[in-house]
Design a protein around this motif. Structure first.
Motif, PDB file in Angstrom:
ATOM      1  N   UNK A 125      25.374  35.791  62.377  1.00 56.92           N
ATOM      2  CA  UNK A 125      24.876  36.868  62.093  1.00 56.92           C
ATOM      3  C   UNK A 125      23.772  36.064  61.213  1.00 56.92           C
ATOM      4  N   UNK A 126      23.443  34.867  62.082  1.00 61.24           N
ATOM      5  CA  UNK A 126      22.176  33.781  61.619  1.00 61.24           C
ATOM      6  C   UNK A 126      21.169  33.535  62.614  1.00 61.24           C
ATOM      7  N   UNK A 127      21.090  34.418  63.311  1.00 58.56           N
ATOM      8  CA  UNK A 127      19.925  34.539  64.453  1.00 58.56           C
ATOM      9  C   UNK A 127      18.253  34.523  63.277  1.00 58.56           C
ATOM     10  N   UNK A 128      17.883  33.337  63.639  1.00 57.99           N
ATOM     11  CA  UNK A 128      16.301  32.360  63.715  1.00 57.99           C
ATOM     12  C   UNK A 128      16.396  31.420  62.454  1.00 57.99           C
ATOM     13  N   UNK A 129      17.558  31.447  62.350  1.00 56.24           N
ATOM     14  CA  UNK A 129      17.328  30.074  61.384  1.00 56.24           C
ATOM     15  C   UNK A 129      18.096  28.780  62.353  1.00 56.24           C
ATOM     16  N   UNK A 130      17.938  27.791  62.112  1.00 57.40           N
ATOM     17  CA  UNK A 130      18.000  26.567  62.286  1.00 57.40           C
ATOM     18  C   UNK A 130      19.098  26.242  62.629  1.00 57.40           C
ATOM     19  N   UNK A 131      19.967  25.982  64.809  1.00 50.39           N
ATOM     20  CA  UNK A 131      21.329  25.827  64.925  1.00 50.39           C
ATOM     21  C   UNK A 131      21.627  24.022  65.127  1.00 50.39           C
ATOM     22  N   UNK A 132      22.418  24.612  64.795  1.00 50.91           N
ATOM     23  CA  UNK A 132      23.087  23.412  65.300  1.00 50.91           C
ATOM     24  C   UNK A 132      24.602  23.050  65.525  1.00 50.91           C
ATOM     25  N   UNK A 133      24.935  21.882  65.634  1.00 52.07           N
ATOM     26  CA  UNK A 133      26.870  21.774  66.567  1.00 52.07           C
ATOM     27  C   UNK A 133      27.363  22.189  65.451  1.00 52.07           C
ATOM     28  N   UNK A 134      27.588  22.440  64.394  1.00 52.05           N
ATOM     29  CA  UNK A 134      28.762  22.485  63.386  1.00 52.05           C
ATOM     30  C   UNK A 134      28.526  24.580  63.414  1.00 52.05           C
ATOM     31  N   UNK A 135      27.553  25.039  63.884  1.00 55.04           N
ATOM     32  CA  UNK A 135      27.592  26.460  64.467  1.00 55.04           C
ATOM     33  C   UNK A 135      28.409  26.765  65.305  1.00 55.04           C
ATOM     34  N   UNK A 136      29.171  26.250  66.332  1.00 56.61           N
ATOM     35  CA  UNK A 136      29.661  26.422  67.613  1.00 56.61           C
ATOM     36  C   UNK A 136      30.809  27.306  67.040  1.00 56.61           C
TER      37      UNK A 136
END
Length: 317
Positions: free
Chosen positions: A274-285
């Motif tokens: 549910x965090x679409x639109x925020x900065x993505x980074x590998x910890x989001x996997x």
């Protein structure tokens, strides 16, 4: 509505089990830093709290803390090739590099660009004065000089959203040159395919796909997944597998099966819900893994272990 957009970092997901750590198959960690800096600037302009800007080392540590034990960092513009290699040199065993000239970049080299359906103007940078052949020669040089660090050729392929019809053939020829390089060096290939499913598949079948072919941030449908299955190609799933309208992507994961899937961020883009639109980074996997596990109706730990096994097998890491 945009002024209310949340630009903060998403909270860290629940860590993966100790025996279910994973590798981010495709990411651009160096790009996360300026992207998050821009997010922080936008937040300040909107009167929102400041957004922290983390270093590459901090980003890698945050990933490790939730069970993302390694990444394949992709350098796909001439000035960024060495960036990916240097990151791999600085973080042995944790960072591996993939190198190529991105499809959109390939037609800008030598000033051959044509506006695409996205409507954006063609903009050249100084490095685009270098002919494509010379840029690809630098990919070859780095891949052979740093054979321990460079584990793939990619991302290459075709993108008919950013590039217009007048440059399609030049883009296809650049793709073919990467296919040949992948085979010459016996390296797996990561494919970028945007609004170009048919020409990408046609080219792969005409030239003969490399032994280990991976569709990064897979965006195809069930019919395309069936072709991938027939040819033993791998599908790598990004945050888009969690997006509401992407039933075709989720169905594709079921079609190719657990032995031919991978997981990635493509950071700083394609953040999962549910965090679409925020900065993505590998910890989001782990968020993406949860959506992928849901699509496969399997426990997240089993899916995580499968993606790590597949990634290690394909890239020899």
């Amino acid at each position: 509505m945009s002024k209310h957009r949340d630009r903060s970092w998403a909270p860290a997901p629940e860590p993966l089990a100790a025996d279910a750590h994973v590798i981010d198959n495709h990411t651009h960690v160096a790009s996360v830093v300026p992207f998050s800096r821009a997010m922080s600037h936008e937040a300040a302009q909107k009167g929102q709290p400041e957004v922290p800007v983390y270093s590459v080392d901090e980003i890698l540590e945050q990933a490790a803390q939730v069970g993302v034990e390694g990444i394949i960092d992709v350098g796909c513009e001439l000035p960024h090739l060495r960036t990916a290699v240097d990151m791999a040199l600085a973080h042995p065993g944790q960072v591996h590099a993939a190198l190529a000239i991105h499809p959109n970049e390939s037609v800008l080299h030598g000033h051959r660009g044509v506006p695409g359906p996205d409507g954006l103007p063609v903009r050249y940078q100084p490095h685009h004065d270098v002919p494509f052949e010379e840029a690809l020669a630098e990919v070859h040089r780095l891949a052979t000089t740093y054979a321990d660090q460079v584990v793939a050729i990619g991302e290459t392929g075709m993108d008919l959203f950013r590039t217009g019809d007048g440059a399609e053939e030049a883009q296809r020829e650049a793709f073919r040159a990467h296919i040949a390089l992948s085979k010459e060096l016996n390296l797996p290939m990561q494919i970028h395919d945007r609004d170009a499913h048919q020409p990408v598949i046609t080219t792969l079948l005409a030239d003969g796909s490399p032994d280990r072919t991976v569709f990064h941030s897979y965006s195809g449908d069930a019919e395309m997944a069936q072709i991938a299955k027939e040819h033993g190609w791998y599908l790598s799933f990004s945050g888009t597998v969690s997006y509401k309208g992407n039933d075709g992507i989720r169905q594709s994961a079921r079609i190719v099966g657990i032995d031919h899937i991978m997981v990635e961020t493509d950071a700083p883009y394609l953040t999962p819900v549910p965090y679409r639109g925020r900065t993505n980074a590998p910890y989001m996997i782990p968020y993406t893994l949860r959506a992928l596990a849901g699509a496969l109706d399997m426990p997240i730990d089993d899916v995580a272990r499968a993606t790590r096994r597949n990634t290690q097998r394909v890239y020899g890491i």
